[in-house]
Motif scaffolding. Structure first.
Motif, PDB file in Angstrom:
ATOM      1  N   MET A   1       0.843  -1.189   0.000  1.00  0.00           N
ATOM      2  CA  MET A   1       0.000   0.000   0.000  1.00  0.00           C
ATOM      3  C   MET A   1       0.880   1.242   0.000  1.00  0.00           C
ATOM      4  O   MET A   1       2.030   1.202   0.452  1.00  0.00           O
ATOM      5  CB  MET A   1      -0.930   0.031   1.221  1.00  0.00           C
ATOM      6  CG  MET A   1      -2.028  -1.009   1.209  1.00  0.00           C
ATOM      7  SD  MET A   1      -3.287  -0.702   2.479  1.00  0.00           S
ATOM      8  CE  MET A   1      -4.076   0.782   1.824  1.00  0.00           C
ATOM      9  N   ARG A   2       0.290   2.329  -0.520  1.00  0.00           N
ATOM     10  CA  ARG A   2       0.948   3.632  -0.456  1.00  0.00           C
ATOM     11  C   ARG A   2      -0.083   4.667  -0.044  1.00  0.00           C
ATOM     12  O   ARG A   2      -1.256   4.573  -0.433  1.00  0.00           O
ATOM     13  CB  ARG A   2       1.538   4.026  -1.817  1.00  0.00           C
ATOM     14  CG  ARG A   2       2.334   5.341  -1.758  1.00  0.00           C
ATOM     15  CD  ARG A   2       2.848   5.771  -3.107  1.00  0.00           C
ATOM     16  NE  ARG A   2       1.852   6.530  -3.871  1.00  0.00           N
ATOM     17  CZ  ARG A   2       1.376   6.179  -5.039  1.00  0.00           C
ATOM     18  NH1 ARG A   2       1.770   5.057  -5.617  1.00  0.00           N
ATOM     19  NH2 ARG A   2       0.482   6.926  -5.659  1.00  0.00           N
ATOM     20  N   TRP A   3       0.362   5.630   0.762  1.00  0.00           N
ATOM     21  CA  TRP A   3      -0.504   6.740   1.148  1.00  0.00           C
ATOM     22  C   TRP A   3       0.173   8.051   0.768  1.00  0.00           C
ATOM     23  O   TRP A   3       1.309   8.302   1.185  1.00  0.00           O
ATOM     24  CB  TRP A   3      -0.781   6.736   2.646  1.00  0.00           C
ATOM     25  CG  TRP A   3      -1.525   5.544   3.140  1.00  0.00           C
ATOM     26  CD1 TRP A   3      -2.873   5.359   3.172  1.00  0.00           C
ATOM     27  CD2 TRP A   3      -0.957   4.341   3.706  1.00  0.00           C
ATOM     28  NE1 TRP A   3      -3.180   4.134   3.712  1.00  0.00           N
ATOM     29  CE2 TRP A   3      -2.033   3.487   4.056  1.00  0.00           C
ATOM     30  CE3 TRP A   3       0.348   3.909   3.958  1.00  0.00           C
ATOM     31  CZ2 TRP A   3      -1.825   2.240   4.631  1.00  0.00           C
ATOM     32  CZ3 TRP A   3       0.554   2.665   4.519  1.00  0.00           C
ATOM     33  CH2 TRP A   3      -0.537   1.838   4.849  1.00  0.00           C
ATOM     34  N   ASN A   4      -0.502   8.861  -0.007  1.00  0.00           N
ATOM     35  CA  ASN A   4      -0.054  10.220  -0.279  1.00  0.00           C
ATOM     36  C   ASN A   4      -0.674  11.134   0.769  1.00  0.00           C
ATOM     37  O   ASN A   4      -1.905  11.240   0.851  1.00  0.00           O
ATOM     38  CB  ASN A   4      -0.489  10.685  -1.672  1.00  0.00           C
ATOM     39  CG  ASN A   4       0.178   9.891  -2.784  1.00  0.00           C
ATOM     40  OD1 ASN A   4       0.954   8.970  -2.530  1.00  0.00           O
ATOM     41  ND2 ASN A   4      -0.126  10.246  -4.013  1.00  0.00           N
ATOM     42  N   VAL A   5       0.152  11.781   1.559  1.00  0.00           N
ATOM     43  CA  VAL A   5      -0.325  12.654   2.634  1.00  0.00           C
ATOM     44  C   VAL A   5       0.038  14.082   2.265  1.00  0.00           C
ATOM     45  O   VAL A   5       1.203  14.473   2.307  1.00  0.00           O
ATOM     46  CB  VAL A   5       0.289  12.256   3.992  1.00  0.00           C
ATOM     47  CG1 VAL A   5      -0.224  13.184   5.095  1.00  0.00           C
ATOM     48  CG2 VAL A   5      -0.041  10.803   4.321  1.00  0.00           C
ATOM     49  N   GLU A   6      -0.986  14.854   1.904  1.00  0.00           N
ATOM     50  CA  GLU A   6      -0.793  16.237   1.479  1.00  0.00           C
ATOM     51  C   GLU A   6      -1.137  17.178   2.631  1.00  0.00           C
ATOM     52  O   GLU A   6      -2.200  17.042   3.237  1.00  0.00           O
ATOM     53  CB  GLU A   6      -1.682  16.551   0.271  1.00  0.00           C
ATOM     54  CG  GLU A   6      -1.384  15.670  -0.925  1.00  0.00           C
ATOM     55  CD  GLU A   6      -2.539  15.628  -1.900  1.00  0.00           C
ATOM     56  OE1 GLU A   6      -2.301  15.888  -3.091  1.00  0.00           O
ATOM     57  OE2 GLU A   6      -3.682  15.346  -1.465  1.00  0.00           O
ATOM     58  N   ARG A   7      -0.231  18.089   2.912  1.00  0.00           N
ATOM     59  CA  ARG A   7      -0.464  19.065   3.980  1.00  0.00           C
ATOM     60  C   ARG A   7      -1.034  20.334   3.346  1.00  0.00           C
ATOM     61  O   ARG A   7      -0.351  21.032   2.596  1.00  0.00           O
ATOM     62  CB  ARG A   7       0.837  19.373   4.729  1.00  0.00           C
ATOM     63  CG  ARG A   7       0.656  20.280   5.940  1.00  0.00           C
ATOM     64  CD  ARG A   7       1.949  20.403   6.717  1.00  0.00           C
ATOM     65  NE  ARG A   7       2.342  19.129   7.290  1.00  0.00           N
ATOM     66  CZ  ARG A   7       1.896  18.653   8.438  1.00  0.00           C
ATOM     67  NH1 ARG A   7       1.015  19.359   9.145  1.00  0.00           N
ATOM     68  NH2 ARG A   7       2.321  17.492   8.891  1.00  0.00           N
ATOM     69  N   LEU A   8      -2.285  20.632   3.673  1.00  0.00           N
ATOM     70  CA  LEU A   8      -2.975  21.770   3.094  1.00  0.00           C
ATOM     71  C   LEU A   8      -2.831  22.985   4.006  1.00  0.00           C
ATOM     72  O   LEU A   8      -3.139  22.920   5.196  1.00  0.00           O
ATOM     73  CB  LEU A   8      -4.454  21.447   2.884  1.00  0.00           C
ATOM     74  CG  LEU A   8      -4.763  20.161   2.089  1.00  0.00           C
ATOM     75  CD1 LEU A   8      -6.262  19.958   1.992  1.00  0.00           C
ATOM     76  CD2 LEU A   8      -4.130  20.207   0.708  1.00  0.00           C
ATOM     77  N   ARG A   9      -2.357  24.057   3.443  1.00  0.00           N
ATOM     78  CA  ARG A   9      -2.254  25.308   4.226  1.00  0.00           C
ATOM     79  C   ARG A   9      -3.607  25.996   4.348  1.00  0.00           C
ATOM     80  O   ARG A   9      -3.854  26.759   5.257  1.00  0.00           O
ATOM     81  CB  ARG A   9      -1.249  26.243   3.555  1.00  0.00           C
ATOM     82  CG  ARG A   9       0.185  25.713   3.547  1.00  0.00           C
ATOM     83  CD  ARG A   9       1.125  26.735   2.958  1.00  0.00           C
ATOM     84  NE  ARG A   9       0.802  27.022   1.569  1.00  0.00           N
ATOM     85  CZ  ARG A   9       1.260  26.328   0.546  1.00  0.00           C
ATOM     86  NH1 ARG A   9       2.053  25.295   0.766  1.00  0.00           N
ATOM     87  NH2 ARG A   9       0.933  26.642  -0.695  1.00  0.00           N
ATOM     88  N   ASP A  10      -4.494  25.686   3.372  1.00  0.00           N
ATOM     89  CA  ASP A  10      -5.817  26.305   3.334  1.00  0.00           C
ATOM     90  C   ASP A  10      -6.793  25.262   2.835  1.00  0.00           C
ATOM     91  O   ASP A  10      -6.486  24.521   1.898  1.00  0.00           O
ATOM     92  CB  ASP A  10      -5.800  27.507   2.387  1.00  0.00           C
ATOM     93  CG  ASP A  10      -7.085  28.329   2.458  1.00  0.00           C
ATOM     94  OD1 ASP A  10      -8.168  27.725   2.611  1.00  0.00           O
ATOM     95  OD2 ASP A  10      -7.009  29.561   2.349  1.00  0.00           O
TER      96      ASP A  10
END
Length: 348
Positions: A236-245
């Motif tokens: 498995m792979r998880w893309n974890v995006e950190r959103l500033r807004d």
């Protein structure tokens, strides 16, 4: 001649462009007073559009309880309404699951039962399209089952969460078997280094505060690095995006805002292996599962020119959580990853 009914089914499964895997945010629409037939018609029409556009929406009943916040409710009537709402919500999600599972079964049966009058290339193209069509459903299940760390759920809410995760796991397993079957007939490629590969597919997207987590399932164990033998194999792979807004779009997310986590296994030599009378050792290795983070090594920077000159990126595997010798389900693995991320948020 091709059976018109069967041909229509294949065209339905081919609703989205072949091979597209656009992993946008689920954009839910108001279900309003739609009948169950209307909702199923809406489901059949998903999967259209370009890969870079947001995922098509699935009309669903599951929203918020009609009474609003459980904590603000008083009296037995609200409780009864909440129970009825959950029952209708689960029934709606179960009907959608049955529809998607039937599409996967049809594609499997048309191939395996040797219906030679069907175009094999059309069938092969229908599989990635079905994977694309299933993404909004996975997204809704995933976002509906996320809970905060240390949250104590009421029994009915906990039961609903377990059932939603079970729906997700059933569909994930069925799609994985479908892809593997088509690959065994040499109709799909599972080599992720190839541009037309169907090595993995999206199994849901959710929000954890400022983080957007998108999960992908590899149809078979795949080497952690394409050109280097690390002894690690990813599932498995998880893309974890950190959103500033919260209003931030996919185009506004920078490379440094995304982290990558993997569920991997490695075979570790067993130092306690016993040899039989003929000197043959049994159980010489132990398969250990873990969740770790992609730590980029090559290229050493995020400069676009370095990436252009780098044929294949490489990275170390930073282990964060050991899971033992038993492979976790995709839902359980995602749950472990979410708890890791939540614990990091608490520490920050």
């Amino acid at each position: 001649m091709t059976n018109p009914e069967v041909q229509d089914e294949v065209q339905l499964a081919c609703g989205s462009p072949s091979g597209q895997r656009g992993f946008g945010v689920l954009q839910e629409e108001e279900a309003g007073g739609e009948s169950e037939a209307d909702r199923m018609d809406g489901l059949q029409n998903t999967g259209h559009g370009e890969a870079e556009e947001p995922l098509p929406s699935l009309p669903v009943v599951a929203r918020a309880p009609p009474c609003g916040d459980h904590a603000a409710c008083s009296g037995g009537s609200c409780s009864c309404q909440g129970v009825r709402w959950m029952e209708r919500s689960l029934r709606s999600m179960e009907l959608q699951l049955q529809f998607l599972m039937s599409k996967a079964d049809d594609l499997h049966d048309w191939l395996v039962n040797g219906q030679g009058h069907l175009d094999r290339e059309a069938l092969a193209a229908a599989v990635p399209s079905l994977l694309y069509t299933c993404q909004p459903y996975f997204n809704h299940l995933e976002s509906s089952s996320v809970v905060s760390q240390h949250t104590i759920l009421p029994y009915d809410v906990y039961t609903r969460r377990v059932q939603l995760l079970d729906f997700s796991q059933q569909l994930c397993d069925r799609l994985e078997q479908l892809v593997l079957t088509y690959a065994s007939y040499n109709l799909l490629c599972l080599d992720e280094t190839k541009p037309n590969s169907v090595s993995h597919f999206c199994v849901g997207q959710s929000r954890l505060g400022p983080l957007r987590v998108t999960a992908f399932r590899y149809c078979k164990p795949t080497a952690y690095l394409a050109r280097t033998d690390t002894g690690l194999y990813k599932r498995m792979r998880w893309n974890v995006e950190r959103l500033r807004d919260e209003r931030q779009t996919d185009d506004e997310i920078e490379d440094g805002d995304t982290e990558y986590y993997f569920l991997c296994y490695e075979d570790i030599p067993n130092v306690h292996t016993d040899e039989d009378s003929q000197g043959v050792s049994h159980g010489s290795v132990v398969r250990m599962w873990s969740i770790g983070q992609w730590v980029q090594v090559i290229p050493a920077t995020d400069d676009i020119y370095d990436w252009i000159l780098c044929e294949v990126p490489q990275a170390n595997y930073h282990r964060l959580l050991y899971l033992g010798s038993i492979e976790p389900s995709s839902c359980c693995a995602t749950d472990y990853l979410q708890q890791l991320l939540l614990s990091h948020q608490t520490q920050e």
